[in-house]
Design a protein around this motif. Structure first.
Motif, PDB file in Angstrom:
ATOM      1  N   THR A  96       0.858  -1.323  -0.073  1.00 59.04           N
ATOM      2  CA  THR A  96      -0.092  -0.030   0.024  1.00 59.04           C
ATOM      3  C   THR A  96       0.713   1.340  -0.028  1.00 59.04           C
ATOM      4  O   THR A  96       0.418   2.490  -0.241  1.00 59.04           O
ATOM      5  CB  THR A  96      -0.973  -0.088   1.241  1.00 59.04           C
ATOM      6  OG1 THR A  96      -0.146  -0.165   2.569  1.00 59.04           O
ATOM      7  CG2 THR A  96      -1.921  -1.058   1.183  1.00 59.04           C
ATOM      8  N   GLU A  97       2.138   1.208   0.231  1.00 55.97           N
ATOM      9  CA  GLU A  97       3.057   2.458   0.373  1.00 55.97           C
ATOM     10  C   GLU A  97       2.931   3.037  -1.160  1.00 55.97           C
ATOM     11  O   GLU A  97       2.941   2.598  -2.204  1.00 55.97           O
ATOM     12  CB  GLU A  97       4.584   2.059   0.706  1.00 55.97           C
ATOM     13  CG  GLU A  97       5.443   2.914   0.714  1.00 55.97           C
ATOM     14  CD  GLU A  97       5.188   3.793   1.803  1.00 55.97           C
ATOM     15  OE1 GLU A  97       5.736   4.928   2.220  1.00 55.97           O
ATOM     16  OE2 GLU A  97       4.135   3.598   2.638  1.00 55.97           O
ATOM     17  N   LEU A  98       2.715   4.377  -1.014  1.00 55.23           N
ATOM     18  CA  LEU A  98       2.913   5.225  -2.235  1.00 55.23           C
ATOM     19  C   LEU A  98       4.131   5.080  -2.916  1.00 55.23           C
ATOM     20  O   LEU A  98       5.133   5.302  -2.212  1.00 55.23           O
ATOM     21  CB  LEU A  98       2.466   6.569  -1.952  1.00 55.23           C
ATOM     22  CG  LEU A  98       1.008   7.178  -1.720  1.00 55.23           C
ATOM     23  CD1 LEU A  98       0.807   8.504  -1.201  1.00 55.23           C
ATOM     24  CD2 LEU A  98       0.019   6.554  -2.917  1.00 55.23           C
ATOM     25  N   SER A  99       4.226   5.147  -4.226  1.00 53.37           N
ATOM     26  CA  SER A  99       5.271   5.171  -4.914  1.00 53.37           C
ATOM     27  C   SER A  99       5.672   6.910  -5.039  1.00 53.37           C
ATOM     28  O   SER A  99       4.872   7.617  -4.613  1.00 53.37           O
ATOM     29  CB  SER A  99       5.367   4.855  -6.422  1.00 53.37           C
ATOM     30  OG  SER A  99       4.277   5.838  -7.192  1.00 53.37           O
ATOM     31  N   ASP A 109       3.601   8.657  -7.277  1.00 47.37           N
ATOM     32  CA  ASP A 109       2.297   8.879  -6.877  1.00 47.37           C
ATOM     33  C   ASP A 109       2.296  10.296  -5.557  1.00 47.37           C
ATOM     34  O   ASP A 109       1.352  10.950  -5.655  1.00 47.37           O
ATOM     35  CB  ASP A 109       1.656   7.891  -6.223  1.00 47.37           C
ATOM     36  CG  ASP A 109       1.148   6.878  -7.322  1.00 47.37           C
ATOM     37  OD1 ASP A 109       0.998   7.345  -8.338  1.00 47.37           O
ATOM     38  OD2 ASP A 109       0.830   5.660  -7.280  1.00 47.37           O
ATOM     39  N   PHE A 110       3.327   9.937  -4.948  1.00 48.22           N
ATOM     40  CA  PHE A 110       3.367  11.027  -3.747  1.00 48.22           C
ATOM     41  C   PHE A 110       3.465  12.437  -4.379  1.00 48.22           C
ATOM     42  O   PHE A 110       2.865  13.314  -3.914  1.00 48.22           O
ATOM     43  CB  PHE A 110       4.476  10.704  -2.845  1.00 48.22           C
ATOM     44  CG  PHE A 110       4.601  11.765  -1.737  1.00 48.22           C
ATOM     45  CD1 PHE A 110       4.020  11.651  -0.869  1.00 48.22           C
ATOM     46  CD2 PHE A 110       5.978  12.390  -1.721  1.00 48.22           C
ATOM     47  CE1 PHE A 110       4.111  12.828   0.320  1.00 48.22           C
ATOM     48  CE2 PHE A 110       6.094  13.427  -0.947  1.00 48.22           C
ATOM     49  CZ  PHE A 110       5.084  13.571   0.051  1.00 48.22           C
ATOM     50  N   PHE A 163       0.123  13.633  -5.242  1.00 46.27           N
ATOM     51  CA  PHE A 163      -0.337  13.847  -3.878  1.00 46.27           C
ATOM     52  C   PHE A 163      -0.048  15.452  -3.645  1.00 46.27           C
ATOM     53  O   PHE A 163      -0.819  16.034  -3.031  1.00 46.27           O
ATOM     54  CB  PHE A 163      -0.047  12.793  -2.918  1.00 46.27           C
ATOM     55  CG  PHE A 163      -0.546  13.237  -1.523  1.00 46.27           C
ATOM     56  CD1 PHE A 163      -1.765  13.225  -1.291  1.00 46.27           C
ATOM     57  CD2 PHE A 163       0.454  13.572  -0.501  1.00 46.27           C
ATOM     58  CE1 PHE A 163      -2.153  13.674   0.011  1.00 46.27           C
ATOM     59  CE2 PHE A 163       0.076  13.821   0.664  1.00 46.27           C
ATOM     60  CZ  PHE A 163      -1.178  13.813   1.202  1.00 46.27           C
TER      61      PHE A 163
END
Length: 205
Positions: free
Chosen positions: A173-176, A179-180, A183
């Motif tokens: 589930t950790e954001l790449s 993706d961060f 965000f």
């Protein structure tokens, strides 16, 4: 939900506007994520969601029952939510020479020292097993890590964070970093929009 192996159907929202659509506002009129709907019962706010899931799906247990251990879990949850997260978010908006940035970093240091005391010599907060405190703290510590904040001055927290990130669920589930970055762009856009709205109100007054 993954740690408890609860089956669920994820619904992904684009914070560019999905959170303002009537369908979602019917679930959360304050247009915040996350929110869950369980057999017609809706729950908003992260801590309320965690408590609901822990009570309805008690195995595996993610809350200790001993009074002091439970107090530590709650202290960590509330401190991270009220003291750490707002300052971590502010790191995205302040310039390097901003006094607010220095104040935010000093406050974050104070929180991390407190969390180190709460962790003590346990592998997880107040327990040898994962707790809700680890879930809440881990989410925001991951945010700090992606913002380039070093945990080298907090060796116990660094070890705890690395232990947490090795869990299968967290790896899934950790954001790449990509993706961060998306965000961050969304948060900055929402921040600018909020400032513009405040300026309009101030100018009107």
């Amino acid at each position: 939900m993954l740690e408890k192996e609860i089956s669920f159907e994820p619904v992904l929202l684009s914070l560019n506007g999905d959170q303002l659509q009537s369908e979602f506002l019917a679930i959360n009129p304050f247009h915040h994520v996350p929110a869950i709907v369980d057999q017609g019962f809706r729950v908003i706010e992260s801590l309320a969601i965690l408590d609901y899931l822990e009570t309805k799906y008690p195995a595996p247990a993610l809350l200790p029952t001993e009074a002091e251990a439970l107090a530590v879990v709650r202290m960590v949850q509330m401190t991270v939510t009220n003291e750490l997260f707002p300052k971590a978010i502010s790191l995205m908006f302040e310039t390097e020479d901003s006094p607010k940035l220095l104040q935010a970093k000093e406050h974050i240091n104070q929180v991390l020292v407190f969390l180190t005391e709460c962790l003590g010599n346990s592998p997880y907060f107040a327990s040898k097993q994962l707790t809700l405190a680890d879930i809440v703290a881990g989410t925001d510590m991951s945010l700090l890590s992606k913002l380039g904040f070093s945990f080298n001055n907090y060796p116990k927290l660094k070890d705890w964070f690395e232990r947490l990130m090795q869990r299968e669920v967290w790896q899934r589930t950790e954001l790449s970093q990509e993706d961060f970055e998306k965000f961050k762009r969304v948060l900055r856009m929402l921040h600018r929009r909020k400032l513009n709205q405040e300026n309009k109100v101030n100018n009107h007054e």
